[in-house]
Design a protein around this motif. Structure first.
Motif, PDB file in Angstrom:
ATOM      1  N   ILE A  46       1.062  -1.126  -0.049  1.00 48.66           N
ATOM      2  CA  ILE A  46       0.145   0.030   0.120  1.00 48.66           C
ATOM      3  C   ILE A  46       1.132   1.255  -0.008  1.00 48.66           C
ATOM      4  O   ILE A  46       0.527   2.087  -0.513  1.00 48.66           O
ATOM      5  N   ALA A  47       1.925   1.215   0.742  1.00 48.43           N
ATOM      6  CA  ALA A  47       2.819   2.633   0.786  1.00 48.43           C
ATOM      7  C   ALA A  47       3.436   2.573  -0.471  1.00 48.43           C
ATOM      8  O   ALA A  47       3.415   3.705  -0.990  1.00 48.43           O
ATOM      9  N   VAL A  48       3.953   1.568  -1.240  1.00 47.72           N
ATOM     10  CA  VAL A  48       4.356   1.614  -2.410  1.00 47.72           C
ATOM     11  C   VAL A  48       3.554   2.268  -3.451  1.00 47.72           C
ATOM     12  O   VAL A  48       3.674   2.989  -4.227  1.00 47.72           O
ATOM     13  N   TRP A  49       2.364   1.795  -3.546  1.00 49.53           N
ATOM     14  CA  TRP A  49       1.215   2.137  -4.692  1.00 49.53           C
ATOM     15  C   TRP A  49       0.888   3.651  -4.273  1.00 49.53           C
ATOM     16  O   TRP A  49       0.723   4.589  -5.039  1.00 49.53           O
ATOM     17  N   LEU A  50       0.670   4.062  -3.052  1.00 51.39           N
ATOM     18  CA  LEU A  50       0.219   5.491  -2.663  1.00 51.39           C
ATOM     19  C   LEU A  50       1.475   6.481  -3.024  1.00 51.39           C
ATOM     20  O   LEU A  50       1.241   7.565  -3.564  1.00 51.39           O
ATOM     21  N   ALA A  51       2.808   5.986  -2.689  1.00 49.59           N
ATOM     22  CA  ALA A  51       4.064   6.661  -3.155  1.00 49.59           C
ATOM     23  C   ALA A  51       4.281   6.946  -4.503  1.00 49.59           C
ATOM     24  O   ALA A  51       4.462   7.861  -5.063  1.00 49.59           O
ATOM     25  N   THR A  52       3.851   5.767  -5.352  1.00 50.05           N
ATOM     26  CA  THR A  52       3.955   5.711  -6.784  1.00 50.05           C
ATOM     27  C   THR A  52       3.067   6.846  -7.434  1.00 50.05           C
ATOM     28  O   THR A  52       3.352   7.603  -8.214  1.00 50.05           O
ATOM     29  N   ILE A  53       1.542   6.688  -7.286  1.00 51.56           N
ATOM     30  CA  ILE A  53       0.788   7.758  -7.549  1.00 51.56           C
ATOM     31  C   ILE A  53       1.054   9.054  -7.277  1.00 51.56           C
ATOM     32  O   ILE A  53       0.873   9.905  -8.044  1.00 51.56           O
ATOM     33  N   HIS A  58       2.778  14.326  -9.237  1.00 51.45           N
ATOM     34  CA  HIS A  58       3.487  15.573  -9.233  1.00 51.45           C
ATOM     35  C   HIS A  58       4.539  15.609 -10.077  1.00 51.45           C
ATOM     36  O   HIS A  58       4.884  16.762 -10.538  1.00 51.45           O
ATOM     37  N   ALA A  59       5.469  14.517 -10.562  1.00 55.36           N
ATOM     38  CA  ALA A  59       6.337  14.719 -11.523  1.00 55.36           C
ATOM     39  C   ALA A  59       6.155  14.308 -12.741  1.00 55.36           C
ATOM     40  O   ALA A  59       6.886  14.912 -13.769  1.00 55.36           O
ATOM     41  N   HIS A  60       5.021  13.792 -13.325  1.00 54.15           N
ATOM     42  CA  HIS A  60       4.532  13.350 -14.760  1.00 54.15           C
ATOM     43  C   HIS A  60       3.333  13.769 -15.011  1.00 54.15           C
ATOM     44  O   HIS A  60       3.027  13.244 -16.204  1.00 54.15           O
ATOM     45  N   THR A  61       2.488  14.736 -14.594  1.00 50.57           N
ATOM     46  CA  THR A  61       1.217  14.985 -15.062  1.00 50.57           C
ATOM     47  C   THR A  61       1.146  16.486 -14.700  1.00 50.57           C
ATOM     48  O   THR A  61       2.223  17.310 -14.208  1.00 50.57           O
TER      49      THR A  61
END
Length: 104
Positions: A46-53, A58-61
């Motif tokens: 879950i931490a990885v998913w939230l950090a990914t999104i 912030h960086a790619h949209t």
């Protein structure tokens, strides 16, 4: 303070499983965020998913631009779902962001 070793390994494993083709620089930023103190009570996946999104948003949209234009967070998030999924697809993610996902 960084995550304990076992948690770091679990985060690294979850990250590799979720994003097999993510660029190293992006993966390092996501790994750092997923291991941060405010994520420590969450399961590594879950931490990885939230950090990914959050990272992709912030960086790619256009998320930051939308906020600067006066959109509220929920609206800005809605408008970048497709851009977020394009990046996830490019990185061969094992899941995509759904409109009704609860995140952050």
């Amino acid at each position: 303070m960084s995550a304990p070793t076992g948690r770091r390994r679990a985060i690294a494993k979850a990250l590799t499983a979720l994003l097999p083709l993510a660029p190293y620089a992006d993966m390092e930023k996501i790994r750092t965020e997923a291991g941060s103190v405010h994520m420590k009570t969450l399961p590594p996946t879950i931490a990885v998913w939230l950090a990914t999104i959050a990272h992709i948003r912030h960086a790619h949209t256009d998320y930051e631009k939308l906020l600067a234009e006066g959109y509220d967070r929920d609206s800005a998030r809605f408008f970048v779902i497709e851009q977020t999924n394009v990046v996830l697809t490019r990185w061969r993610a094992t899941r995509l962001l759904e409109e009704d996902d609860e995140d952050e």
